[in-house]
Write a protein that holds these residues in place. Structure first.
Motif, PDB file in Angstrom:
ATOM      1  N   ARG A 181      73.142  -7.368   0.149  1.00  0.00           N
ATOM      2  CA  ARG A 181      73.320  -6.706   1.368  1.00  0.00           C
ATOM      3  C   ARG A 181      74.230  -5.639   0.898  1.00  0.00           C
ATOM      4  O   ARG A 181      74.093  -4.475   1.578  1.00  0.00           O
ATOM      5  CB  ARG A 181      73.940  -7.519   2.291  1.00  0.00           C
ATOM      6  CG  ARG A 181      75.344  -7.943   2.025  1.00  0.00           C
ATOM      7  CD  ARG A 181      76.204  -8.651   2.874  1.00  0.00           C
ATOM      8  NE  ARG A 181      77.183  -9.356   2.148  1.00  0.00           N
ATOM      9  CZ  ARG A 181      77.928 -10.185   2.842  1.00  0.00           C
ATOM     10  NH1 ARG A 181      77.898 -10.658   3.942  1.00  0.00           N
ATOM     11  NH2 ARG A 181      79.108 -10.875   1.982  1.00  0.00           N
TER      12      ARG A 181
ATOM     13  N   VAL B  16      70.295  -6.623   4.468  1.00  0.00           N
ATOM     14  CA  VAL B  16      70.955  -7.752   4.964  1.00  0.00           C
ATOM     15  C   VAL B  16      69.916  -8.714   5.327  1.00  0.00           C
ATOM     16  O   VAL B  16      69.163  -8.329   6.559  1.00  0.00           O
ATOM     17  CB  VAL B  16      71.902  -7.460   6.027  1.00  0.00           C
ATOM     18  CG1 VAL B  16      72.725  -8.663   6.732  1.00  0.00           C
ATOM     19  CG2 VAL B  16      73.019  -6.279   5.452  1.00  0.00           C
TER      20      VAL B  16
ATOM     21  N   ARG C  61      86.964 -22.507 -11.434  1.00  0.00           N
ATOM     22  CA  ARG C  61      85.708 -22.415 -11.777  1.00  0.00           C
ATOM     23  C   ARG C  61      84.581 -21.866 -10.843  1.00  0.00           C
ATOM     24  O   ARG C  61      84.822 -22.790  -9.456  1.00  0.00           O
ATOM     25  CB  ARG C  61      85.100 -23.413 -12.566  1.00  0.00           C
ATOM     26  CG  ARG C  61      86.078 -23.803 -13.723  1.00  0.00           C
ATOM     27  CD  ARG C  61      85.770 -24.766 -14.367  1.00  0.00           C
ATOM     28  NE  ARG C  61      84.267 -25.074 -14.721  1.00  0.00           N
ATOM     29  CZ  ARG C  61      83.610 -26.295 -15.309  1.00  0.00           C
ATOM     30  NH1 ARG C  61      84.451 -27.175 -15.418  1.00  0.00           N
ATOM     31  NH2 ARG C  61      82.442 -26.238 -15.323  1.00  0.00           N
TER      32      ARG C  61
HETATM   33  C1  LIG Z   1      90.285 -14.804  -5.338  1.00  0.00           C
HETATM   34  C2  LIG Z   1      89.136 -15.386  -5.760  1.00  0.00           C
HETATM   35  C3  LIG Z   1      89.130 -15.357  -7.391  1.00  0.00           C
HETATM   36  C4  LIG Z   1      88.284 -16.194  -7.995  1.00  0.00           C
HETATM   37  N1  LIG Z   1      88.460 -16.239  -9.221  1.00  0.00           N
HETATM   38  C5  LIG Z   1      87.325 -16.876 -10.197  1.00  0.00           C
HETATM   39  C6  LIG Z   1      87.656 -16.832 -11.585  1.00  0.00           C
HETATM   40  O1  LIG Z   1      88.417 -16.552 -12.072  1.00  0.00           O
HETATM   41  N2  LIG Z   1      86.199 -17.427 -12.092  1.00  0.00           N
HETATM   42  C7  LIG Z   1      85.156 -17.968 -11.703  1.00  0.00           C
HETATM   43  O2  LIG Z   1      84.612 -18.562 -12.213  1.00  0.00           O
HETATM   44  N3  LIG Z   1      85.255 -18.021 -10.246  1.00  0.00           N
HETATM   45  C8  LIG Z   1      86.336 -17.357  -9.597  1.00  0.00           C
HETATM   46  N4  LIG Z   1      86.049 -17.390  -8.267  1.00  0.00           N
HETATM   47  C9  LIG Z   1      85.178 -17.720  -7.453  1.00  0.00           C
HETATM   48  C10 LIG Z   1      83.814 -17.259  -7.634  1.00  0.00           C
HETATM   49  O3  LIG Z   1      83.946 -15.537  -7.084  1.00  0.00           O
HETATM   50  C11 LIG Z   1      82.354 -17.600  -6.826  1.00  0.00           C
HETATM   51  O4  LIG Z   1      82.537 -18.958  -7.195  1.00  0.00           O
HETATM   52  C12 LIG Z   1      81.170 -16.950  -7.512  1.00  0.00           C
HETATM   53  O5  LIG Z   1      81.316 -15.420  -7.017  1.00  0.00           O
HETATM   54  C13 LIG Z   1      79.943 -17.502  -6.609  1.00  0.00           C
HETATM   55  O6  LIG Z   1      78.827 -16.697  -7.020  1.00  0.00           O
HETATM   56  P1  LIG Z   1      77.648 -16.868  -5.981  1.00  0.00           P
HETATM   57  O7  LIG Z   1      76.692 -15.911  -6.581  1.00  0.00           O
HETATM   58  O8  LIG Z   1      77.313 -18.050  -5.446  1.00  0.00           O
HETATM   59  O9  LIG Z   1      78.176 -15.847  -4.646  1.00  0.00           O
HETATM   60  P2  LIG Z   1      78.754 -14.590  -4.621  1.00  0.00           P
HETATM   61  O10 LIG Z   1      79.396 -14.102  -5.734  1.00  0.00           O
HETATM   62  O11 LIG Z   1      79.522 -14.533  -3.391  1.00  0.00           O
HETATM   63  O12 LIG Z   1      77.618 -13.556  -4.171  1.00  0.00           O
HETATM   64  C14 LIG Z   1      76.858 -13.751  -2.958  1.00  0.00           C
HETATM   65  C15 LIG Z   1      76.120 -12.410  -2.844  1.00  0.00           C
HETATM   66  O13 LIG Z   1      75.115 -12.608  -1.779  1.00  0.00           O
HETATM   67  C16 LIG Z   1      75.299 -11.490  -0.926  1.00  0.00           C
HETATM   68  N5  LIG Z   1      74.888 -11.518   0.404  1.00  0.00           N
HETATM   69  C17 LIG Z   1      75.645 -12.544   1.313  1.00  0.00           C
HETATM   70  N6  LIG Z   1      74.930 -12.782   2.399  1.00  0.00           N
HETATM   71  C18 LIG Z   1      73.972 -11.727   2.268  1.00  0.00           C
HETATM   72  C19 LIG Z   1      72.621 -11.693   3.116  1.00  0.00           C
HETATM   73  N7  LIG Z   1      72.598 -12.016   4.472  1.00  0.00           N
HETATM   74  N8  LIG Z   1      71.721 -10.967   2.515  1.00  0.00           N
HETATM   75  C20 LIG Z   1      72.068 -10.394   1.494  1.00  0.00           C
HETATM   76  N9  LIG Z   1      72.879 -10.499   0.679  1.00  0.00           N
HETATM   77  C21 LIG Z   1      73.704 -11.229   1.019  1.00  0.00           C
HETATM   78  C22 LIG Z   1      76.751 -10.762  -1.098  1.00  0.00           C
HETATM   79  O14 LIG Z   1      76.706  -9.578  -0.812  1.00  0.00           O
HETATM   80  C23 LIG Z   1      77.025 -11.091  -2.380  1.00  0.00           C
HETATM   81  O15 LIG Z   1      76.662 -10.311  -3.458  1.00  0.00           O
HETATM   82  C24 LIG Z   1      87.169 -16.581  -7.373  1.00  0.00           C
HETATM   83  C25 LIG Z   1      86.984 -16.406  -5.958  1.00  0.00           C
HETATM   84  C26 LIG Z   1      87.980 -15.887  -5.323  1.00  0.00           C
HETATM   85  C27 LIG Z   1      87.924 -15.621  -4.093  1.00  0.00           C
END
Ligand SMILES: Cc1cc2nc3c(=O)[nH]c(=O)nc-3n(C[C@H](O)[C@H](O)[C@H](O)COP(=O)(O)OP(=O)(O)OC[C@H]3O[C@@H](n4cnc5c(N)ncnc54)[C@H](O)[C@@H]3O)c2cc1C
Lengths: 259, 434
Positions: B39, B138, B323
């Motif tokens: 998105r 989105v 993590r």
């Molecule tokens: C403050 C903070 C600190 C953190 N520190 C760490 C750390 O040091 N080490 C670590 O390993 N983890 C850390 N995390 C956790 C980590 O950020 C997440 O676990 C990780 O980003 C998960 O990856 P993901 O691909 O599942 O989701 P996300 O990284 O959230 O990616 C989801 C993606 O989907 C997209 N998206 C969502 N809805 C839609 C839609 N309807 N249509 C199209 N696209 C969409 C979003 O834009 C996003 O790019 C931290 C989190 C926070 C909040």
């Protein structure tokens, strides 16, 4: 049914450019590319015309090697085909060089009924490319256009000038530069993005276009670019009596040689 | 693209975070026809600030892949900080072995990363492997036929696929639309505020005692105004990432804004000294799955549909380690492997669960299953950090007066912050959680 060409520039997104505090030099290492803002309006206008009247729209850009990154984006916005000239000379090109390259390309891939451009690019905003291009091609040029109607080979354009609004008609072929208020560029839909991947694009080299090093050399050479940062003094006057604050302000301005 | 029907893909992956890109990359590399939808205007643009990535996850996806990634610094210093009102106690554990072995080309255990560049890179890898990346899209609905998920909707446009992977992050809209789980409830998530502050590398190196390629990861407690939670700080190239993760439930009941608590943290003399002179370049807030194993939804799949990463609530937070990214990558890989291994839609989900086991993701989650109960000991966040600081103040104070006998002085300090009964109860709770 007009045969249209839009010319656009692939620029750096100015929001991503940072000014280094040490020497005011520009840091564009993290800047992403984008189609120059007004050019997006030109592309949209051509796409709207063709959606309404039929005809065709192609896109053309001259830039550095980075211009290739623009193809998916531009093709998702309406054009059926894109032509691109990637050459290092674009880094230093002024409006004369750009117009020369575009004119040479148009002689090769044209002719077109309507050639649309943005009024100015979002980085340099010289507002010269369209008129220079028209002059080189021997075509009429309509600048500052914020409304466009096409009927057969007659173009009716509304030009927004400093102190008046001018409505002009002209016969194609014509070069037109548009203002941002002419339309609202689309956000490409998923289908448009996916179809862009299948549309043709063609590279034109400066050699193909018969351009010499002289053609590509700008008259004025840019030696350096520096950012401008407003330096604030951060002086706060905290006297209780307003008169005392004013006196201090006066004193402070005087010490800066500003009174 | 060997694709007759332009509206049908082998797989559509929604979300180009670490989970989505790992999945799309693996599928595309195996020759599958993949559409990766994001998105944000580019992958990573919605993910502010930085974090720490445990490298093993990228190694599982492909050996050596981490060498192409835009990693910041390898973490060789692990630091724990307990903040008093003005004072701070810091434990600094230096271990060069965590930095890997350059001669044997061994990866460091973990690296600091900046999400904007990491996500963009990983999505780019998926694209290079043959996936089609479409950003600025989105996804707002699923197409369902005969109880099977067969595609997605983006506004007016519909797109079909044999498999839809929900990698859409912590508050997964797609998982909810598929009816697998309700809205993320506040006790299952933490809320994080985070910021990136630019500083010259020479300054970062001096302040954290590291070299250009090496970095420190720091956690801090005693800075959350008594709310269950803690701060983190990572050194990047030319910047620091810092933030606080709060228990969302408690933060919601608090009168003060979490931004203000974060501001106080930055103004603490011990923290201020680390960030002074820096420029804030990014600021954001985000949810984080916090409850671990027990919050993972019972079902993570339907026919033609898998949930990965934060969307599946994978996450481990021990207070010392956070993590999420690594688990996201591993689960994205597990989904891809399951898709490559099975042909019938009915086998896909169970195979995905099997892959999660095989890649040890579930075992990791289970190992920390009860850990979050330790955060119910409120004195960890308000009480004990002050106690530690007071104890050190007592031990280090020399003012020419007659000192209190050591043991008596220490016991006095302890009693000021907690009764023996409370200590015993907390100790028992901690013992059970561990
Ligand atoms: C403050 C903070 C600190 C953190 N520190 C760490 C750390 O040091 N080490 C670590 O390993 N983890 C850390 N995390 C956790 C980590 O950020 C997440 O676990 C990780 O980003 C998960 O990856 P993901 O691909 O599942 O989701 P996300 O990284 O959230 O990616 C989801 C993606 O989907 C997209 N998206 C969502 N809805 C839609 C839609 N309807 N249509 C199209 N696209 C969409 C979003 O834009 C996003 O790019 C931290 C989190 C926070 C909040």
């Amino acid at each position: 049914m007009p045969n249209c060409l839009v010319c656009y520039k692939w620029t750096l997104d100015e929001q991503d450019i940072k000014i280094k505090s040490e020497d005011l030099s520009l840091d564009s290492s993290r800047a992403k590319g984008k189609i120059s803002d007004f050019d997006r309006n030109a592309i949209e206008e051509a796409a709207l015309l063709v959606e309404k009247l039929g005809g065709a729209v192609a896109a053309l850009s001259y830039g550095t090697a980075a211009v290739k990154q623009s193809l998916k984006d531009v093709l998702s916005r309406g054009p059926e085909k894109s032509y691109w000239v990637a050459d290092a000379s674009a880094e230093q090109a002024d409006a004369t060089v750009t117009a020369t390259v575009l004119a040479a390309a148009i002689r090769k891939i044209g002719p077109f009924d309507l050639i649309l451009l943005g009024e100015g690019s979002s980085d340099l905003f010289n507002q010269q490319t369209a008129p220079r291009l028209a002059a080189l091609l021997g075509l009429p040029c309509l600048s500052f256009v914020n409304k466009l109607e096409v009927e057969g080979d007659v173009v009716k354009a509304t030009r927004k000038l400093d102190d008046s609004v001018e409505v002009v008609t002209v016969k194609t072929p014509v070069v037109i530069s548009v203002l941002s208020e002419i339309n609202k560029p689309r956000i490409p839909s998923l289908k448009q993005v996916l179809s862009a991947a299948k549309k043709p694009n063609q590279e034109l080299t400066v050699a193909d276009l018969g351009l010499t090093p002289e053609d590509l050399a700008p008259k004025a050479v840019r030696k350096s670019v520096k950012g401008f940062v407003m330096q604030r003094k951060n002086i706060i006057f905290k006297e209780t009596a307003a008169a005392a604050n004013v006196a201090k302000l006066k004193e402070s301005l005087a010490s800066l040689g500003l009174s | 693209m060997a694709n007759e029907n332009e509206d049908k893909f082998d797989a559509i992956v929604v979300g180009a975070g670490p989970a989505g890109s790992a999945c799309a990359y693996t599928l595309a590399k195996a020759g599958r026809n993949v559409l990766l939808l994001e998105r944000g205007n580019s992958a990573g643009s919605k993910n502010v600030s930085g974090g720490r990535l445990y490298t093993y996850a990228l190694e599982l996806v492909e050996e050596g892949l981490y060498q192409r990634a835009p990693l910041q610094r390898k973490i060789v210093r692990e630091q724990i900080m307990m903040l008093g009102a003005e004072s701070a106690m810091t434990v600094d554990y230096f271990n060069p072995a965590f930095g890997g072995n350059d001669a044997e080309k061994k990866a460091a255990q973990s690296y600091s990363v900046v999400r904007a560049s990491l996500d963009e890179w990983f999505a780019g890898e998926a694209e290079t492997a043959g996936a089609i990346l479409a950003s600025g899209q989105v996804v707002d609905g699923l197409i369902e036929e005969n109880g099977k998920i067969v595609g997605i909707k983006v506004g007016e446009d519909e797109m079909r696929a044999d498999l839809v992977v929900a990698a859409d992050g912590v508050n997964s809209l797609l998982g909810q639309k598929a009816g697998l789980f309700p809205d993320a409830s506040s006790h299952a998530v933490g809320v994080g505020v985070k910021e990136t502050i630019e500083l010259p590398d020479s300054v970062i190196n001096a302040r954290f005692g590291v070299t250009d390629a090496e970095g420190a990861a720091r956690v801090a407690i005693g800075c959350t105004d008594g709310i269950s939670g803690g701060a983190f700080m990572y050194t990047n190239k030319g910047s620091l990432s810092l933030g606080i993760v709060f228990n969302a439930d408690q933060a919601g009941k608090q009168k003060r804004h979490i931004q203000d608590i974060f501001q106080d943290f930055k103004m603490h003399p011990a923290i201020q000294a680390l960030i002074e002179g820096g420029t804030s370049v990014e600021y954001g807030a985000h949810l984080v799955p916090e409850n671990g194993y027990d919050s993972i939804p019972k079902r993570l799949y339907r026919d033609g549909f898998l949930v990965v990463g934060d969307a599946a609530q994978f996450g481990i937070n021990t207070g010392l380690i956070i993590r999420g990214m690594d688990l996201a990558i591993v689960s994205g890989l597990a989904a891809a492997k399951a898709a490559l291994k099975t042909t019938s839609p009915a086998d896909l989900g169970p195979e995905y669960m099997r892959q999660l086991d095989e890649l040890l993701l579930m075992a990791n989650q289970k190992a920390y299953r009860n850990f979050h109960h330790i955060f119910e000991i409120n004195r960890i966040f308000h009480g004990y950090p002050e106690l530690a600081n007071d104890a050190l103040q007592f031990l280090f104070t020399v003012d020419g007066k007659v000192p209190t006998p050591m043991l008596k002085g220490l016991l006095n300090t302890v009693r000021k912050h907690a009764s023996y009964g409370q200590l015993a109860a907390d100790g028992w709770k901690a013992f059970r959680a561990l």
